[in-house]
Write a protein that holds these residues in place. Structure first.
Motif: not given
Ligand code: CP
Length: 316
Positions: A79, A143, A93, A126, A44, A129, A111
């Motif tokens: 999201l 992350s 997502i 994110i 991402l 998920k 992400s």
């Protein structure tokens, strides 16, 4: 291993480092392990090292690799639950992650944080998920709050190059022109606090990291004091944790030069890269013999390979 998102997912850190160093000596010893297994690398956000080193690691293990630049080539993701998707987001997502899990045996995700809402970033909304909905093992490629493959490569590098049993390792803040995430320093601190090193963090006032990641570290605002007798110096900028994501002016010059290294124990200089020359770190250091940044980046392959090997062994 079904999840690699932090040092807490590793039962024995030293064993994993040893495994990585064995793989470095014999990269293709487990070429059959990944046969007919596929990893999806989902980005991402941009990447050079993480993308290439993780691909190389997967190929060394005989895996198939798919790369999706979600930010450029994928559908814009929603999201939130219980919202009418009449805005820019095209796909939720829940479906996106679940579908990826149909195509891959392992999913790896990068992400970055938004640096606006601390709760959202520090709850890893994110990344979590993806973990919740994809249905297969997940590796963090960085992350919102951590970069564990980088930190493992950093520990591998220190283990390889240390000249004394318990080296002094210093994480020092460095200048930058824009607010950067806390993921790399958080993660480095967390891993160093679990390693057999003397660990010091030096940062200007106002740039204290979240205390959850720094338990056991010595923390100082005096860079000069911190550098004394250091064996390894990890250079990195980060934005403030409080007020979150902000950059306040720093009056002193925090950029390392060769002159400042004179009080160290012939310290080796580390940085996760990319680095802005003569802003974060001087060219004279990067061009000189004390810099081990390229060696460190090379070790990203063995960090990723050790983790993927553990995950493949868990797939059966
Ligand atoms: N250190 C690191 O993660 O580099 P990339 O952002 O290029 O992957």
């Amino acid at each position: 291993m079904k999840l690699f998102s932090s040092v807490n997912d590793v039962p024995d850190v030293q064993l994993l480092v040893k495994e990585a160093l064995r793989l470095k000596q014999n990269p293709y010893a487990h070429k059959d392990l990944g046969e007919n297994k596929t990893i999806a690398l989902v980005f991402l956000n941009p990447s050079l090292r993480t993308r290439m080193s993780t691909q190389k690691a997967a190929l060394n293990l005989g895996m198939n690799v798919m790369v999706l630049n979600m930010d450029k080539e994928g559908w814009a993701l929603e999201l939130r639950d219980n919202v009418i998707m009449n805005g820019t987001a095209v796909e939720h997502i829940r479906e996106a992650a679940a579908v990826m899990g149909q195509y891959a045996d392992i999913i790896a995700v990068r992400s970055f944080p938004g640096l606006k809402d601390r709760d959202e970033d520090y709850n890893e909304v994110i990344f979590n998920k993806f973990v919740e909905f994809c249905g297969v093992p997940v590796v963090s490629l960085e992350s919102a709050t951590r970069h564990p493959l980088q930190s493992l490569a950093d520990l591998i590098t220190i283990t390889e190059l240390k000249k004394r049993d318990r080296p002094k390792v210093v994480l020092t803040w460095a200048p930058h022109i824009k607010p950067l995430p806390q993921a790399v320093p958080n993660s480095f601190a967390e891993w160093m606090c679990r390693a057999d090193v003397e660990f010091t963090i030096a940062n200007p006032e106002g740039y204290e990291l979240c205390g959850d990641f720094t338990k056991g570290a010595i923390i100082t605002h005096n860079q000069h004091e911190a550098l004394a007798d250091a064996d390894f110096i990890y250079v990195k900028n980060w934005s403030a944790y409080e007020p979150y994501g902000k950059v306040s002016p720093v009056s002193e010059d925090w950029m390392l030069t060769n002159e400042r290294l004179k009080i160290t124990n012939d310290a080796k200089i580390m940085h996760c890269l990319p680095v802005r020359r003569d802003l974060e770190l001087s060219s004279e250091i990067l061009n000189g013999s004390s810099s081990i940044v390229v060696h460190e980046a090379g070790n990203r392959v063995w960090a990723a390979q050790a983790v993927l090997k553990r995950m493949l062994e868990g797939l059966g």
